[in-house]
Design a protein around this motif. Structure first.
Motif, short mmCIF file in Angstrom:
data_model
loop_
_atom_site.label_atom_id
_atom_site.label_comp_id
_atom_site.label_asym_id
_atom_site.label_seq_id
_atom_site.Cartn_x
_atom_site.Cartn_y
_atom_site.Cartn_z
N GLN A 114 80.04 71.63 16.32
CA GLN A 114 80.55 70.47 17.05
C GLN A 114 81.72 70.90 17.93
N TRP A 115 81.38 71.44 19.09
CA TRP A 115 82.41 72.01 19.95
C TRP A 115 83.42 70.97 20.44
N LYS A 116 83.04 69.72 20.38
CA LYS A 116 83.95 68.67 20.83
C LYS A 116 85.26 68.70 20.06
N LEU A 159 76.11 77.59 24.50
CA LEU A 159 76.24 76.27 23.87
C LEU A 159 74.91 75.88 23.22
N SER A 162 75.48 69.54 24.97
CA SER A 162 76.82 70.05 24.69
C SER A 162 77.57 70.35 25.98
N TYR A 163 76.84 70.87 26.96
CA TYR A 163 77.45 71.17 28.26
C TYR A 163 77.87 69.87 28.95
N GLU A 205 78.76 67.15 27.37
CA GLU A 205 79.91 66.65 26.62
C GLU A 205 81.19 67.36 27.05
#
Length: 678
Positions: A481-483, A531, A536-537, A539
């Protein structure tokens, strides 16, 4: 064996043991063999009185000590010669006498500038011969079929030798330990589960200290041998000793934490208030963390010096032979009743497969909670330097990013006023790289304070950068969860901007900001290659646009400093350049979003609606290709961290010296083991 001596008051008589009389006679400078030809035979049949022997040395001033050189030479020589005696009692008593003699002279001469301990103990002419004989005997005892308690006494003697001076590199006696190596004997102890259980901690500690002898000045054979060691049993044993010490601390901390939580909200409140004062240098937790610095330095040396050791980091630990480390006493050891298993914390990590990395990450999550005093800061820095070495290693990264190699890790969280009081979080079963990223996010979010630990933040962001560089280079799409990472980094930038007036006067906040922004640039430029999904990109862009005010404020701050003459000007200019792509994204998408909102007559769009606008306008976005985003300065201990490690090893030496207890060893048990072996 005793005589009566009238006390000073003249009213009482005291018993004085014969061995004490012999010490007194000897340290008066007399030749005891003139009146008693059997003096040495008798001395080593009498149980040593360590405190009395050291007391006799402490009575002397330095001049008197030097006048007694010949007697001391003789005592040292007789002790070493007796080690080859067939009589077990003599061997054991000679070893303990040697411990007391060397320890006593070290203590007496501590702080005496230029004092030559070699000449005082042995004499220059015979020093090499005496030390070779001593080290040969010690190697023989350590590697041969001898009682475990005798090996323990031998290790205590070597520890006395090694820890005689605060700065291990100034300990001239260690030249002889370099020439007459005990490396192979120590490694042999680590290979065998039984000997590792009894002696592993001391063996690893000795290796760590000997590796640090004059490491920046001359060739150190222990560094060379540890660097090329490829014995899997030995390396696993080395790692298991470290795991045992760190794991015990983690379990004690978790048990104490669970107990406090079970006590209810009042205990939680007092615990949170108490955590504000946990950094006191004399605090229990601080002392326990410092006690584990020796195994942290050992872990660092293993990771830093030996590529083969990296392979042991993710090996599942199955060795149950290791006892708790003697240094850890965070909570009392108690034996739970037989029906208490149902009361154990649900997050007990030993219920899950574990390894050195799992244990180390959990340990880091505890240590990193406290950065309020120098001792705690040093421990956290040491953890980050270890993580830096690990995150630079190709094989370690391949292990941590292996989707088939997953673990649950309990990460402890610092109670904080600005977030809900939540339980410490056990990660889902995931690759260790994801857990490491969770650990880094937690550190970033929990240490934004006026007294910003800048060096630790740089190290933390550096570890994150190295992990992302590996993912980009090897096209690893980590399910993460890179966020959470992006939000943490943006929060850090916001903190730097909001506290600019206070922080910029004390530290180079632009250097840290550049490091953070370049991580975003890595995602912007190469995110499509690593990613986990196109979403994801999207986001990432959404977060940049949503938090655009932070980046605009950061740019304005950098612009002000770059146009003024100050020592921060160069870094401020670099930051303005780094922000070009982030600002291009903001400037490109913001008008399009506003236009879309106008057409739709909306004032508060949903996230999905914004993302849809972003997806439709990628093609018209122009970005600048920035160089060297996926490069970093390789870690080097010297010169940047040489002074730090000198200080850390000095601290370990000091703590070890205080903990060595050869005086209370049960010599009778050693003799009993001797007889059972015979």
């Amino acid at each position: 064996m005793t005589t009566r001596k009238r006390s000073g008051s003249g009213s009482k008589w005291q018993l004085k043991e014969k061995v004490v009389q012999m010490y007194e006679c000897f340290f008066k400078g007399e030749d005891p063999t003139l009146t008693n030809p059997n003096f040495w035979d008798e001395l080593f049949l009498l149980k040593p009185k360590v405190s009395q022997l050291e007391a006799e040395i402490q009575k002397l001033n330095i001049d008197q000590l030097l006048q007694l050189k010949e007697n001391i030479h003789t005592l040292f020589h007789q002790c070493v010669e007796t080690l080859s005696h067939g009589h077990h009692i003599r061997v054991v008593y000679a070893l303990q006498t040697l411990c007391a003699l060397i320890d006593g002279i070290y203590k007496k001469t501590s702080g005496v500038s230029g004092f030559d301990i070699i000449n005082t103990l042995m004499g220059f002419d015979l020093a090499e011969l005496r030390m070779q004989s001593l080290m040969d005997h010690l190697n023989n005892f350590l590697s041969g079929e001898f009682p475990a308690s005798l090996k323990t006494l031998c290790l205590k003697l070597i520890l006395v030798l090694v820890t005689g001076t605060d700065n291990v590199s100034q300990n001239t006696l260690l030249e002889y330990v370099m020439i007459n190596s005990v490396f192979e004997s120590l490694i042999q102890l680590l290979c065998n589960p039984q000997s590792r259980a009894a002696h592993g901690h001391d063996a690893v500690l000795l290796l760590t200290l000997l590796v640090n002898y004059r490491k920046y000045e001359a060739a150190n054979p222990y560094i060379v041998k540890l660097s090329i060691l490829d014995d899997e049993l030995a390396l696993n044993g080395y790692g298991q000793v470290i795991t045992a010490a760190l794991s015990e601390f983690c379990h004690q901390f978790a048990a104490q934490h669970q107990e406090n939580h079970s006590a209810g909200w009042l205990s939680s409140l007092t615990n949170m208030v108490g955590s504000m004062f946990v950094s006191e240098e004399g605090g229990v937790r601080t002392q326990q963390i410092r006690a584990n610095n020796s195994v942290l330095v050992a872990l660092y040396e293993g990771v830093h010096l030996n590529r083969n050791f990296i392979t042991t980091l993710a090996h599942t630990q199955t060795d149950g032979s290791l006892p708790p480390s003697p240094s850890n006493t965070l909570v009392p050891h108690t034996t739970p009743p037989s029906d208490s298993t149902a009361q154990l914390p649900a997050f007990d990590v030993m219920a899950e497969p574990s390894n050195l990395l799992v244990t180390f990450f959990q340990y880091c999550s505890i240590v990193m909670q406290d950065t309020k005093c120098e001792s705690s800061m040093n421990s956290v820095k040491l953890c980050f330097l270890i993580l830096t070495c690990i995150s630079e290693d190709q094989y370690a990264n391949s292990l941590m990013h292996d989707a088939n190699l997953t673990f649950k890790v309990l990460l402890h969280r610092l109670p904080m006023r600005h977030r809900k009081v939540i339980q410490d979080r056990t990660s889902p079963s995931q690759p260790l790289s994801a857990t490491l990223l969770d650990l880094l996010v937690e550190f970033i979010m929990s240490h934004m304070m006026k007294k910003l630990p800048m060096e630790l933040y740089l190290l933390c962001v550096g570890v994150a950068h190295r992990l992302i560089c590996y993912q980009k280079r090897c096209r690893v799409r980590l399910a993460y969860q890179w966020k959470e990472m992006w939000s943490a980094l943006i929060s850090l930038l916001k903190f730097l901007v909001n506290n600019e007036n206070h922080l910029a006067r004390k530290m180079n906040i632009f250097h840290l900001a550049v490091q953070v922004v370049n991580i975003f640039n890595l995602f912007i430029t190469y995110g499509d290659t690593f990613l986990p999904s196109p979403g994801s990109y999207d986001e990432l862009y959404y977060e940049l646009i949503r938090m655009q005010h932070v980046f605009e404020d950061l740019y304005s701050m950098a612009l002000r400093y770059s146009s003024a003459d100050s020592e921060l000007k160069e870094n401020a200019l670099k930051l303005t350049s780094c922000l070009s792509n982030v600002r291009a994204i903001i400037n490109h998408f913001s008008p399009k979003i506003e236009a879309w909102l106008t057409n739709q007559s909306l004032s508060t769009p949903s996230e999905d609606q914004i993302l849809e606008v972003v997806r439709k306008n990628y093609d018209s976005l122009t970005l600048k290709l920035q160089d060297s985003l996926d490069t970093y300065e390789r870690y080097s201990e010297k010169p940047r961290h040489a002074q730090f490690f000198t200080a850390m090893v000095r601290s370990v030496v000091s703590d070890t010296r205080q903990s060595i207890d050869f005086a209370s060893m049960d010599l009778q048990s050693i003799l009993h083991e001797f007889s059972s072996i015979s």
